[in-house]
Design an enzyme around this catalytic site. Structure first.
Site, PDB file in Angstrom:
ATOM      1  N   ARG A 391       0.832  -1.213   0.000  1.00 42.81           N
ATOM      2  CA  ARG A 391       0.000   0.000   0.000  1.00 42.81           C
ATOM      3  C   ARG A 391       0.867   1.264   0.000  1.00 42.81           C
ATOM      4  O   ARG A 391       2.088   1.220  -0.037  1.00 42.81           O
ATOM      5  CB  ARG A 391      -0.970   0.010   1.192  1.00 42.81           C
ATOM      6  CG  ARG A 391      -2.001  -1.087   1.132  1.00 42.81           C
ATOM      7  CD  ARG A 391      -3.128  -0.885   2.147  1.00 42.81           C
ATOM      8  NE  ARG A 391      -4.122  -1.953   1.999  1.00 42.81           N
ATOM      9  CZ  ARG A 391      -5.192  -2.075   2.769  1.00 42.81           C
ATOM     10  NH1 ARG A 391      -5.422  -1.208   3.743  1.00 42.81           N
ATOM     11  NH2 ARG A 391      -6.044  -3.050   2.559  1.00 42.81           N
ATOM     12  N   ASN A 427       2.357  -5.290  -2.992  1.00 48.31           N
ATOM     13  CA  ASN A 427       0.965  -5.645  -2.750  1.00 48.31           C
ATOM     14  C   ASN A 427       0.137  -4.369  -2.648  1.00 48.31           C
ATOM     15  O   ASN A 427       0.469  -3.465  -1.870  1.00 48.31           O
ATOM     16  CB  ASN A 427       0.834  -6.437  -1.444  1.00 48.31           C
ATOM     17  CG  ASN A 427      -0.617  -6.745  -1.101  1.00 48.31           C
ATOM     18  OD1 ASN A 427      -1.266  -7.522  -1.783  1.00 48.31           O
ATOM     19  ND2 ASN A 427      -1.133  -6.125  -0.050  1.00 48.31           N
ATOM     20  N   GLU A 428      -0.898  -4.280  -3.456  1.00 51.55           N
ATOM     21  CA  GLU A 428      -1.826  -3.154  -3.404  1.00 51.55           C
ATOM     22  C   GLU A 428      -1.109  -1.817  -3.535  1.00 51.55           C
ATOM     23  O   GLU A 428      -1.384  -0.855  -2.816  1.00 51.55           O
ATOM     24  CB  GLU A 428      -2.658  -3.196  -2.113  1.00 51.55           C
ATOM     25  CG  GLU A 428      -3.517  -4.442  -2.017  1.00 51.55           C
ATOM     26  CD  GLU A 428      -4.348  -4.525  -0.735  1.00 51.55           C
ATOM     27  OE1 GLU A 428      -4.226  -3.629   0.115  1.00 51.55           O
ATOM     28  OE2 GLU A 428      -5.107  -5.499  -0.605  1.00 51.55           O
ATOM     29  N   ASN A 429      -0.168  -1.758  -4.495  1.00 52.23           N
ATOM     30  CA  ASN A 429       0.579  -0.519  -4.706  1.00 52.23           C
ATOM     31  C   ASN A 429      -0.212   0.520  -5.487  1.00 52.23           C
ATOM     32  O   ASN A 429       0.318   1.584  -5.826  1.00 52.23           O
ATOM     33  CB  ASN A 429       1.904  -0.834  -5.410  1.00 52.23           C
ATOM     34  CG  ASN A 429       2.732  -1.836  -4.632  1.00 52.23           C
ATOM     35  OD1 ASN A 429       2.899  -2.961  -5.079  1.00 52.23           O
ATOM     36  ND2 ASN A 429       3.210  -1.452  -3.469  1.00 52.23           N
ATOM     37  N   ARG A 466       0.468  -8.453  -6.462  1.00 55.75           N
ATOM     38  CA  ARG A 466      -0.980  -8.566  -6.369  1.00 55.75           C
ATOM     39  C   ARG A 466      -1.609  -7.187  -6.335  1.00 55.75           C
ATOM     40  O   ARG A 466      -1.139  -6.286  -5.641  1.00 55.75           O
ATOM     41  CB  ARG A 466      -1.397  -9.338  -5.113  1.00 55.75           C
ATOM     42  CG  ARG A 466      -2.914  -9.441  -5.002  1.00 55.75           C
ATOM     43  CD  ARG A 466      -3.419  -9.825  -3.632  1.00 55.75           C
ATOM     44  NE  ARG A 466      -4.841  -9.510  -3.550  1.00 55.75           N
ATOM     45  CZ  ARG A 466      -5.329  -8.350  -3.140  1.00 55.75           C
ATOM     46  NH1 ARG A 466      -4.522  -7.388  -2.744  1.00 55.75           N
ATOM     47  NH2 ARG A 466      -6.640  -8.133  -3.115  1.00 55.75           N
TER      48      ARG A 466
END
Length: 822
Positions: A391, A427-429, A466
């Site tokens: 994130r 992840n969830e960048n 992801r």
């Protein structure tokens, strides 16, 4: 005890033991005799100054702890506070005696969060940035200098004071982001080791074991990197490759005259090596011995020969054969200890996963303990391991340098594990919020850089991310966000949405699916909320979907969070995965409930409740759904072991679901058979093993007998069937329902004005206690939280009585409080 008739055997054994100690690295876990302080000091002097008992300098007061230890062991799930993010201190005194001439004394950290400083007496000897990779501090010179001081003997009686400051304060220039959906813990929460090595030792061995897809030709390529602080110039390295039966396959010896950088040691070909598979995870042992003028150094590495292939636009193959990756996820988090899981706890968790049928795991969202990877190697669980760029978009140079370093450390430290098939880069960048700027092109540029670093360090494995669609073309394998039946759509959308996403990328692997379930909550009509849900569109999670407030109708907000619903969702996904021949695999999110600071309003506050087991390893019903699809050992499980009261009309037939991998099963209600059924994985729900049964009012017993070949397995549940209708809750009753030793269990139930239990009540329950005892709370479980939503009109908690008297209270808004004396 072994008795010897001849003393020469005793002498020989003693000499062999001494020889072993002289030639081997010595490593001791520093688990005991630590003191802990949960805030900062004014400086290192406060940790080591001489203090008399009762003197003002004795403040602040330290507490005794053992390692591993997490600063946030309990308050991460305390419903009334934000979890602590800040400095903390640990201190101990070590008896340091290095047996090697000119040897080095090292502190080896397997993980500490998140910024760490290390002191010997008042000398800072090392720092580290990052909470998940391993690192070392050479304390040799500082120890020798301290031993020459007066305080070494006078104040510390010949021991060496070591003080360690950890700090998990919020920091925008650190990864992972504090927006992440998990706690960024503090403390020395993995093992800390005192290591003695000779003047020349091996820092790392990189053993690349490969084999062609037919298993005909294996290759082993070995490189090494020495730890050589005194610049030793010459050494000889002897190597042996030993097969899983203990047979020496080959030997090698190499003389080295330059001991800096990464050095090639051995390249070896092996015909038809024994292959590492998920069913038979056989490993070879690479033993090495380094001989030099002042001594030698021995070590070994475990390796495995396997061939991996994510087929473009197709499935995954292991050793040339298709393998459907049946996976889950793991956070390093557990009830009562948070991140400080012992080796025994980790082993229990990984064995539970394997027994559920798991052959793949994604380690979310950071490098995890070497213990985890060793277990994956030996159990046969393939691994996606990733760095914690999670994130938050993209920070500045400090942020990016940390990401680069953590990627390099992760790959180098876990390079030899045959279980690892994917290095995860993020992840969830695509999640904005940490920084004023959110620039997709800058994120893409940095993602390309990380992808190149990974391939340069290890060309034998794949890269993946992801949920960052604008970077999906950069990495080798991509997982979009598909949460059919939870954050978006219905679970029946799953297959079509997956096919649509599969067509967009080169290699598709679906990690993260599922939904939350409040353990012990069950429903007679779990799919009711699906009637409000829009279906047929995308099932990807979007901004705000995880919120329990506002936005479009979705199960995560409008569903009942029952175990009944989530078993239906999982059941549907698993039966669909069996008929998707192009699918490489999936990973359910996650295996175990874990704590998170961004979900204070969940039924167990501050808990992500998507696990198939609770935070203390208590199995939810979902565990058995996975077993019924993924395992071979015969099993059978009737849904509802934690459902004490079912409800409906008199004479109404109620569905009973049985999860089993057996060929057929027969069910009995109150001793009467209601027929035998054959299992068919595509007959939803419960693969056709379901019956509509006429419960009698009051107590009922259901028994099932399942058969697989000549093997019979059985299961049984007992429950009460309630036909009385209820209105809204108006009162509560609180009783002690069990006691084991000095621990009592109390249960509160909610009733309406007519005294009928309200079996769908989800009121907030607040337990309290006064007296000698203590609530066993802050565990992050349905039965280990003092603030919790009711499950089927009840809630339970345990109390440590401390051999005294206590009064337990329960408060719930709008209802009269109740009390009971223990």
């Amino acid at each position: 005890m072994i008795m010897f008739k001849n003393n020469k055997y005793i002498i020989l054994i003693i000499l062999l033991f001494i020889s072993f100690l002289a030639n081997a690295q010595r490593s001791v876990r520093l688990n005991n005799n630590w003191e802990f302080l949960k805030h900062d000091l004014g400086g290192i002097w406060e940790a080591v100054r001489p203090v008399g008992v009762g003197n003002p300098e004795a403040v602040p007061l330290w507490q005794q702890v053992n390692l591993p230890h997490c600063v946030n062991a309990e308050e991460a799930v305390d419903p009334d506070v934000n979890y602590y993010q800040g400095p903390a201190w640990y201190r101990t005194q070590l008896a340091v005696s290095n047996p090697y001439q000119k040897g080095r004394t090292i502190l080896h950290f397997e993980g500490a969060g998140q910024k760490t400083e290390v002191y010997v007496y008042t000398t800072k000897v090392g720092t580290h940035l990052g909470g998940y990779d391993e690192w070392t501090v050479d304390i040799t010179d500082a120890v020798e200098a301290f031993k020459k001081t007066d305080v070494f003997n006078k104040q510390f009686k010949g021991k060496v004071p070591v003080s360690i400051r950890t700090d998990n304060s919020r920091d925008l220039e650190m990864i992972p982001s504090d927006l992440s959906d998990f706690n960024v813990y503090g403390g020395i929460y993995r093992y800390l080791n005192l290591v003695y090595v000779p003047v020349l030792s091996v820092d790392k061995v990189f053993a690349k074991a490969s084999v062609d897809s037919l298993g005909r030709q294996g290759e082993l390529n070995v490189r090494t990197r020495f730890y050589n602080p005194l610049s030793i110039r010459d050494a000889t390295v002897q190597l042996k490759l030993i097969d899983p039966t203990g047979k020496i396959v080959s030997k090698s010896e190499k003389k080295l005259s330059a001991l800096s950088g990464d050095l090639d040691l051995w390249k070896f070909s092996l015909k038809k090596p024994l292959l590492w598979t998920t069913d038979h995870p056989v490993q070879y042992t690479l033993k090495y011995e380094v001989n030099f003028a002042d001594g030698n150094f021995k070590g070994e590495e475990k390796i495995g020969f396997r061939n991996i292939n994510f087929v473009e636009k197709g499935p995954f193959k292991l050793n040339g054969k298709r393998l459907l990756l049946r996976g889950t996820h793991r956070h390093e988090d557990h009830a009562g200890v948070a991140a400080a899981m012992t080796e025994d706890l980790i082993r229990k968790e990984m064995i539970m996963m394997k027994n559920m049928g798991v052959n793949f795991i994604r380690l979310g969202h950071y490098q995890q303990s070497r213990i985890v990877l060793n277990l994956c190697d030996s159990l046969g669980i393939l691994v996606w391991e990733e760095i914690p760029w999670c994130r938050g978009g993209l920070g500045g140079d400090v942020y990016k340098n940390q990401a680069r370093a953590m990627l390099k450390n992760m790959i180098e430290q876990h390079y030899n594990h045959p279980s690892i098939i994917i290095w995860g880069l993020g992840n969830e960048n695509d999640w904005p919020g940490d920084f004023p700027e959110f620039d997709k092109e800058k994120i893409r540029t940095f993602m390309k850089e990380l992808n190149n670093i990974s391939h340069k360090l290890d060309a034998s494995r794949y890269t993946a991310i992801r949920r960052c669609d604008f970077c999906s073309d950069i990495v080798d394998v991509y997982s979009p966000s598909i949460w059919a039946g939870w954050y978006r759509g219905a679970y029946t959308d799953y297959k079509q949405v997956s096919e649509d996403e599969f067509k967009k990328v080169k290699r598709f692997l679906h990690v993260e699916w599922g939904g939350d379930s409040h353990a012990l909550r069950h429903s007679e009509n779990p799919d009711k909320a699906l009637s409000k849900i829009k279906t047929g569109g995308s099932a990807d999670e979007r901004a705000g979907d995880a919120s329990l407030y506002g936005g479009a109708a979705r199960i995560s907000k409008d569903g009942d969070w029952s175990e009944s619903y989530i078993t239906n969702l999982i059941d549907w996904h698993l039966k669909e995965q069996e008929i998707m021949p192009w699918l490489s695999g999936t990973a359910y999110w996650p295996f175990k409930d874990f704590s998170t600071p961004v979900r204070p309003d969940n039924p167990v506050p501050y808990m992500n409740q998507k696990g198939v087991v609770e935070r203390d390893f208590t199995k939810k019903e979902a565990y058995y759904v996975f077993q019924s699809y993924w395992t071979e050992q015969p099993m059978v499980h009737i849904y509802g072991h934690s459902w004490p009261v079912r409800w409906g009309d008199e004479g109404e037939e109620k569905m009973v679901k049985v999860y089993s991998n057996c060929t057929e099963a027969e069910i009995f209600l109150n001793g009467k058979s209601f027929g035998l059924k054959k299992r068919n994985s595509q007959d939803y729900p419960s693969a056709g093993l379901r019956w509509n049964l006429p419960f009698v009012k009051g107590e009922n017993t259901i028994k099932v007998i399942a058969r697989k070949g000549k093997t019979l397995v059985t299961d049984e549940v007992k429950f009460v069937y309630q036909t009385e209708k209820w209105t809204k809750p108006s009162k509560m009753e609180l009783k002690k329902i069990a006691q084991q030793g000095d621990v009592a269990t109390v249960e509160v139930k909610l009733f309406d004005n007519n005294g009928v239990q309200c079996l769908d009540a989800i009121n907030w329950i607040n337990f309290g206690l006064t007296g000698d005892g203590k609530l066993i709370d802050n565990l992050g479980t349905s039965s280990g939280s003092r603030k919790v939503q009711a499950y089927n009109g009840r809630a339970i908690i345990n109390i440590n009585l401390n051999k005294g008297k206590s009064v337990v209270s329960v408060k719930s808004d709008g209802l009269p409080s109740v009390f009971t004396e223990l």
